[in-house]
Design an enzyme around this catalytic site. Structure first.
Site, PDB file in Angstrom:
ATOM      1  N   ALA A 106      24.788  41.707  41.533  1.00 43.13           N
ATOM      2  CA  ALA A 106      24.802  41.931  42.986  1.00 43.13           C
ATOM      3  C   ALA A 106      26.218  41.784  43.496  1.00 43.13           C
ATOM      4  CB  ALA A 106      23.880  40.941  43.697  1.00 43.13           C
ATOM      5  N   GLY A 111      31.828  38.316  47.808  1.00 47.00           N
ATOM      6  CA  GLY A 111      31.803  37.954  46.397  1.00 47.00           C
ATOM      7  C   GLY A 111      30.750  38.723  45.629  1.00 47.00           C
ATOM      8  N   GLN A 112      30.716  38.505  44.315  1.00 41.67           N
ATOM      9  CA  GLN A 112      29.744  39.165  43.458  1.00 41.67           C
ATOM     10  C   GLN A 112      29.095  38.136  42.543  1.00 41.67           C
ATOM     11  OE1 GLN A 112      32.645  41.951  41.894  1.00 41.67           O
ATOM     12  NE2 GLN A 112      32.580  40.981  39.866  1.00 41.67           N
ATOM     13  N   LYS A 127      28.410  32.953  41.147  1.00 43.14           N
ATOM     14  CA  LYS A 127      28.946  33.750  42.250  1.00 43.14           C
ATOM     15  C   LYS A 127      30.450  33.568  42.313  1.00 43.14           C
ATOM     16  CE  LYS A 127      27.739  32.806  46.607  1.00 43.14           C
ATOM     17  NZ  LYS A 127      26.963  32.877  47.865  1.00 43.14           N
ATOM     18  N   ASP A 260      20.945  34.055  57.056  1.00 43.52           N
ATOM     19  CA  ASP A 260      21.051  35.394  56.482  1.00 43.52           C
ATOM     20  C   ASP A 260      19.665  35.844  56.025  1.00 43.52           C
ATOM     21  OD1 ASP A 260      21.568  37.735  55.179  1.00 43.52           O
ATOM     22  OD2 ASP A 260      23.056  36.930  53.801  1.00 43.52           O
TER      23      ASP A 260
END
Length: 430
Positions: A106, A111-112, A127, A260
């Protein structure tokens, strides 16, 4: 953009087709989306805020743009990934890891995420923050503001400057992965009495200010679990009910909310019937007075009590007291509409049939045109989560006794202030 607008003007002259904003031609939307996706953090954050909060009232080309921005993020190259991991965790970090997938599972605004297996057999999510994101927030937001002001696509009533200000504060907090680790631990502690929820443990030895490692949580994102034929009606109702209960619990009991509502942050495991919560970068605390006032506002909306809605709207800062009748009518009508899931005659409320976003559109347009003050800062993230909760329940197709849940929280709530904002009197010893 100027060249694209000129080309659109030529096409308009030749074909006779009319377009209100030449800067927002289809080709320019493509150019803007590509640029904003490359900006990553700041631009994506503003895009996410606008697409979540007022998607139905923005011009169609802007909705397309924001959706592209929300769904599009670039991965960092492999060499940069390893350079970042070594800088944050030290050159020996791989000694703790049996297996590491270099392809991200993702990518988000800052960030990823990578899947890995530790030496002790635990599967984890690592992450990794994009290098330089925190340092570029101010300049990227300035660029974003200039770009949106130049194109003229954001109505003045959306108070873009306030959106940019709130985005800056939220992004700076979300860039601090040590803060997110603390948020994760706090939620794990708060939800420990409720076995239907699960929160991942933080792996401290593989975490830093810009890298966060947590347990890999099982389950499907709620939107995928809600695909036709996957869940029974009872499971759908239970998931929706638990998500609504959690949202109200965070606001009125914990006074600490994960704000979120991305569907990927809620995972459902059919085997254990557990909802796993992930990603606690976006969290906000609420003071007792705000929590008290908002609970009173929700109850007024649930009861379709227009005078009370306006009274609490002034107390919470939605209104200044100087608004005209059109604004007051729109505020009261919008309150009644968003209170429908909690209204007495609609229980259980069928979220699969709700069309609140469509019905509220005209009132929101009026509020954007007539309102005299922007929302207070807490409202942006709170309404993003509340709207996300309704959308999740709708996506799942849940039927929920929402009023019963609300009244239970109201009954148990310990108000710290009166409706006038004064401290509640306490009983002393005579």
């Amino acid at each position: 953009l100027a060249a694209g607008a000129a080309a659109a003007a030529v096409r308009q002259t030749i074909t006779g087709e009319k377009q209100a904003n030449l800067l927002m031609s289809e080709a320019n939307v493509e150019r803007l989306a590509g640029t904003l996706c490359r900006l990553r953090g700041a631009a994506l954050k503003v895009g996410q805020m606008l697409s979540f909060n007022d998607a139905d009232v923005l011009p169609a080309p802007v909705r397309v743009l924001m959706e592209r921005v929300r769904n599009g993020a670039d991965f960092m190259p492999t060499w940069q990934l390893h350079q970042t991991l070594e800088a944050e965790l030290g050159t020996e970090w791989r000694k703790h890891v049996e297996q590491f997938d270099e392809t991200p599972v993702a990518a988000a605004s800052i960030g990823q995420v990578h899947k890995a297996v530790l030496l002790d057999g635990r599967t984890v999510a690592i992450k990794v923050q994009y290098p330089g994101v925190a340092e570029s927030i101010v300049s990227d937001l300035w660029s974003m503001r200039q770009l949106l002001n130049y194109t003229g696509v954001i109505p003045p009533g959306l108070y873009l400057d306030r959106v940019i200000e709130v985005a800056r504060e939220e992004l700076l907090e979300e860039c601090d992965y040590e803060r997110e680790a603390d948020n994760t631990r706090k939620f794990k502690r708060l939800l420990s009495p409720y076995p239907e929820f699960a929160v991942p443990a933080v792996v401290s030895q593989l975490s830093s200010a810009h890298v966060l490692t947590t347990e890999w949580m099982p389950g499907l994102p709620v939107d995928k679990a809600a695909a036709p034929g996957v869940l029974s009606p009872a499971e759908r109702d239970r998931i929706g009910e638990r998500l609504l209960w959690l949202t109200l619990c965070e606001l009125f009991s914990f006074r600490f909310m994960q704000t979120d509502p991305n569907w990927s942050n809620f995972l459902y495991d059919r085997r254990t019937r557990t909802l796993s919560l992930i990603d606690f970068g976006a969290c906000r605390s609420y003071d007792p007075a705000f929590s008290d006032g908002y609970l009173r506002m929700v109850r007024a909306c649930a009861d379709a009590d227009s005078p009370a809605i306006l009274r609490h709207s002034r107390a919470l800062g939605f209104l200044t007291g100087q608004e005209g009748q059109a604004m007051l009518d729109a505020q009261a009508n919008a309150g009644v509409l968003v209170g429908l899931p909690f209204s007495e005659g609609r229980q259980p409320f069928d979220f699969s049939q709700q069309d609140i976003s469509r019905r509220i559109g005209a009132d929101v347009q009026t509020m954007i045109r007539e309102r005299l003050t922007p929302p207070r800062k807490e409202i942006y993230s709170l309404h993003r989560r509340l709207n996300g909760c309704f959308q999740l329940a709708s996506r799942v197709g849940a039927r929920i006794r929402a009023r019963e849940i609300l009244l239970d929280f109201e009954h148990k709530h310990e108000f710290s202030t009166t409706e006038e904002g004064e401290p509640e009197p306490t009983q002393g010893v005579m």
